[in-house]
Design a protein around this motif. Structure first.
Motif, short mmCIF file in Angstrom:
data_model
loop_
_atom_site.label_atom_id
_atom_site.label_comp_id
_atom_site.label_asym_id
_atom_site.label_seq_id
_atom_site.Cartn_x
_atom_site.Cartn_y
_atom_site.Cartn_z
N PHE A 90 0.83 -1.21 0.00
CA PHE A 90 0.00 0.00 0.00
C PHE A 90 0.87 1.26 0.00
O PHE A 90 0.91 2.02 0.97
CB PHE A 90 -0.93 -0.01 1.21
N VAL A 91 1.57 1.48 -1.07
CA VAL A 91 2.44 2.65 -1.20
C VAL A 91 2.07 3.42 -2.46
O VAL A 91 1.74 2.83 -3.49
CB VAL A 91 3.93 2.26 -1.25
N GLY A 92 2.11 4.75 -2.36
CA GLY A 92 1.85 5.59 -3.51
C GLY A 92 0.47 5.37 -4.10
O GLY A 92 -0.48 5.01 -3.41
N PRO A 93 0.35 5.56 -5.40
CA PRO A 93 -0.94 5.40 -6.08
C PRO A 93 -1.52 3.99 -5.94
O PRO A 93 -2.73 3.81 -5.89
CB PRO A 93 -0.61 5.71 -7.54
N LEU A 94 -0.64 2.97 -5.86
CA LEU A 94 -1.13 1.59 -5.73
C LEU A 94 -1.89 1.42 -4.43
O LEU A 94 -2.91 0.72 -4.38
CB LEU A 94 0.04 0.60 -5.78
N GLY A 95 -1.41 2.06 -3.35
CA GLY A 95 -2.09 1.96 -2.07
C GLY A 95 -3.51 2.49 -2.14
O GLY A 95 -4.46 1.87 -1.66
N GLY A 96 -3.67 3.66 -2.76
CA GLY A 96 -5.00 4.22 -2.90
C GLY A 96 -5.90 3.37 -3.78
O GLY A 96 -7.10 3.23 -3.51
N PHE A 97 -5.31 2.77 -4.80
CA PHE A 97 -6.09 1.89 -5.69
C PHE A 97 -6.57 0.66 -4.94
O PHE A 97 -7.75 0.28 -5.04
CB PHE A 97 -5.22 1.48 -6.88
N LEU A 98 -5.67 0.02 -4.17
CA LEU A 98 -6.05 -1.18 -3.43
C LEU A 98 -7.14 -0.88 -2.41
O LEU A 98 -8.08 -1.67 -2.23
CB LEU A 98 -4.81 -1.77 -2.74
N GLU A 99 -7.03 0.24 -1.72
CA GLU A 99 -8.08 0.61 -0.77
C GLU A 99 -9.39 0.89 -1.50
O GLU A 99 -10.47 0.54 -1.03
CB GLU A 99 -7.64 1.82 0.03
N GLY A 100 -9.29 1.51 -2.69
CA GLY A 100 -10.48 1.84 -3.45
C GLY A 100 -11.24 0.62 -3.93
O GLY A 100 -12.47 0.68 -4.09
N ILE A 101 -10.53 -0.49 -4.17
CA ILE A 101 -11.22 -1.71 -4.62
C ILE A 101 -11.47 -2.68 -3.46
O ILE A 101 -11.67 -3.87 -3.67
CB ILE A 101 -10.45 -2.41 -5.76
N GLY A 102 -11.45 -2.14 -2.24
CA GLY A 102 -11.91 -2.91 -1.09
C GLY A 102 -10.97 -3.93 -0.52
O GLY A 102 -11.40 -4.87 0.16
N GLN A 103 -9.66 -3.77 -0.75
CA GLN A 103 -8.71 -4.73 -0.19
C GLN A 103 -8.30 -4.34 1.23
O GLN A 103 -8.44 -3.18 1.63
CB GLN A 103 -7.49 -4.85 -1.10
N VAL A 104 -7.83 -5.30 2.01
CA VAL A 104 -7.58 -5.10 3.43
C VAL A 104 -6.08 -5.06 3.70
O VAL A 104 -5.38 -6.05 3.46
CB VAL A 104 -8.23 -6.23 4.27
N LYS A 105 -5.60 -3.95 4.21
CA LYS A 105 -4.18 -3.80 4.54
C LYS A 105 -3.88 -4.45 5.89
O LYS A 105 -4.60 -4.23 6.86
CB LYS A 105 -3.80 -2.32 4.57
N VAL A 106 -2.81 -5.25 5.94
CA VAL A 106 -2.48 -5.93 7.18
C VAL A 106 -0.98 -5.83 7.46
O VAL A 106 -0.16 -5.95 6.55
CB VAL A 106 -2.91 -7.42 7.14
N ASP A 107 -0.65 -5.59 8.71
CA ASP A 107 0.74 -5.59 9.17
C ASP A 107 1.07 -7.00 9.62
O ASP A 107 0.56 -7.48 10.65
CB ASP A 107 0.91 -4.60 10.34
N ARG A 108 1.93 -7.69 8.88
CA ARG A 108 2.24 -9.09 9.18
C ARG A 108 3.19 -9.25 10.35
O ARG A 108 3.37 -10.36 10.85
CB ARG A 108 2.84 -9.77 7.95
N ASP A 109 3.79 -8.15 10.79
CA ASP A 109 4.80 -8.24 11.85
C ASP A 109 4.24 -7.95 13.23
O ASP A 109 5.00 -7.88 14.21
CB ASP A 109 5.95 -7.26 11.56
N SER A 110 2.93 -7.75 13.33
CA SER A 110 2.33 -7.47 14.63
C SER A 110 0.90 -7.98 14.62
O SER A 110 0.38 -8.43 13.60
CB SER A 110 2.33 -5.96 14.92
N THR A 111 0.25 -7.92 15.78
CA THR A 111 -1.16 -8.26 15.86
C THR A 111 -1.95 -7.04 15.40
O THR A 111 -2.20 -6.13 16.16
CB THR A 111 -1.56 -8.64 17.30
#
Length: 237
Positions: free
Chosen positions: A95-116
């Motif tokens: 989720f960086v730059g324009p790709l991040g906004g695109f992924l959020e716009g199409i309903g994808q879920v951002k997750v931090d794999r290094d923490s709960t």
């Protein structure tokens, strides 16, 4: 009749607490529909997907698609071939730059794999609560794509929500690299997407203890490994 998983104000309150008291902004269902349309155009435009067993995905209600992960194209390939819009759990690094906004716009879920990541947990459970489709790479990261190493996250979401798991095998994405773009499969090459029969991860007791999740993880791994073997036999790959 099984109670709708995750429903009701009490469940929403629990998810709010799991998110650390922050308001959980749900991934866009309409965005996922748009993402599916884009996926259909791109995947069928550049490659030749062969989809087997899509009828096994429940037509309505919450469901988790558990996908093997051998290539970066596997997620988009599933988004473009699944019979329903999919909300994928995707590492935050994407989720960086324009790709991040695109992924959020199409309903994808951002997750931090290094923490709960309680915010991601709330979002993922929210997708299932409203009867949506959650896509998960149970191996956690791209690898051999053989389900040899599973993280406990899939078991948690399945046991917690009561949603059935549909195993998915994406095969052929790593066989022929493209001539112009080595990081992608060769243009117009065939990629097989095989959906398996849905199954319940829990033992029916409703337990969410560490032992119950460990047992569920082993149960899930057995189902996914068997499905991958069957998919390879069916497709000859």
């Amino acid at each position: 009749m099984r109670r709708h998983p995750g429903g009701g104000a009490a469940e929403r309150d629990r998810r709010h607490r799991e998110a650390g008291g922050r308001q959980v902004t749900q991934p866009s269902a309409k965005g996922a529909v748009v993402g599916r349309r884009i996926g259909i155009g791109l995947m069928y435009g550049f490659w030749r997907p062969r989809v087997l067993g899509a009828w096994r995905v429940p037509a309505a209600g919450p469901v988790i698609l558990a996908v093997n992960h051998a290539h970066n194209i596997d997620g988009p390939m599933l988004m473009g071939t699944a019979p329903r819009p999919v909300h994928f759990l995707i590492k935050k690094e994407a989720f960086v730059g324009p790709l991040g906004g695109f992924l959020e716009g199409i309903g994808q879920v951002k997750v931090d794999r290094d923490s709960t990541d309680r915010h991601a947990i709330g979002n993922a459970l929210g997708v299932l609560e409203r009867g949506g489709v959650l896509g998960i790479f149970p191996e956690g990261t791209r690898g051999e794509g053989d389900f040899a190493s599973l993280r406990a996250g899939l078991a948690y979401f399945a046991v917690r929500s009561g949603a059935p798991i549909v195993p998915v095998a994406v095969l052929g994405s790593t066989e022929r690299p493209g001539r112009l773009v080595k990081g992608l499969p060769a243009l117009r090459s065939r990629v097989d997407v095989v959906f398996g029969a849905p199954f319940e991860a829990g033992d029916g007791s409703g337990r969410r203890t560490r032992k119950a999740l460990d047992e569920a993880t082993l149960r899930i791994q057995g189902h996914l490994t068997d499905h991958l073997k069957n998919a390879r036999r069916l497709t000859g790959r």
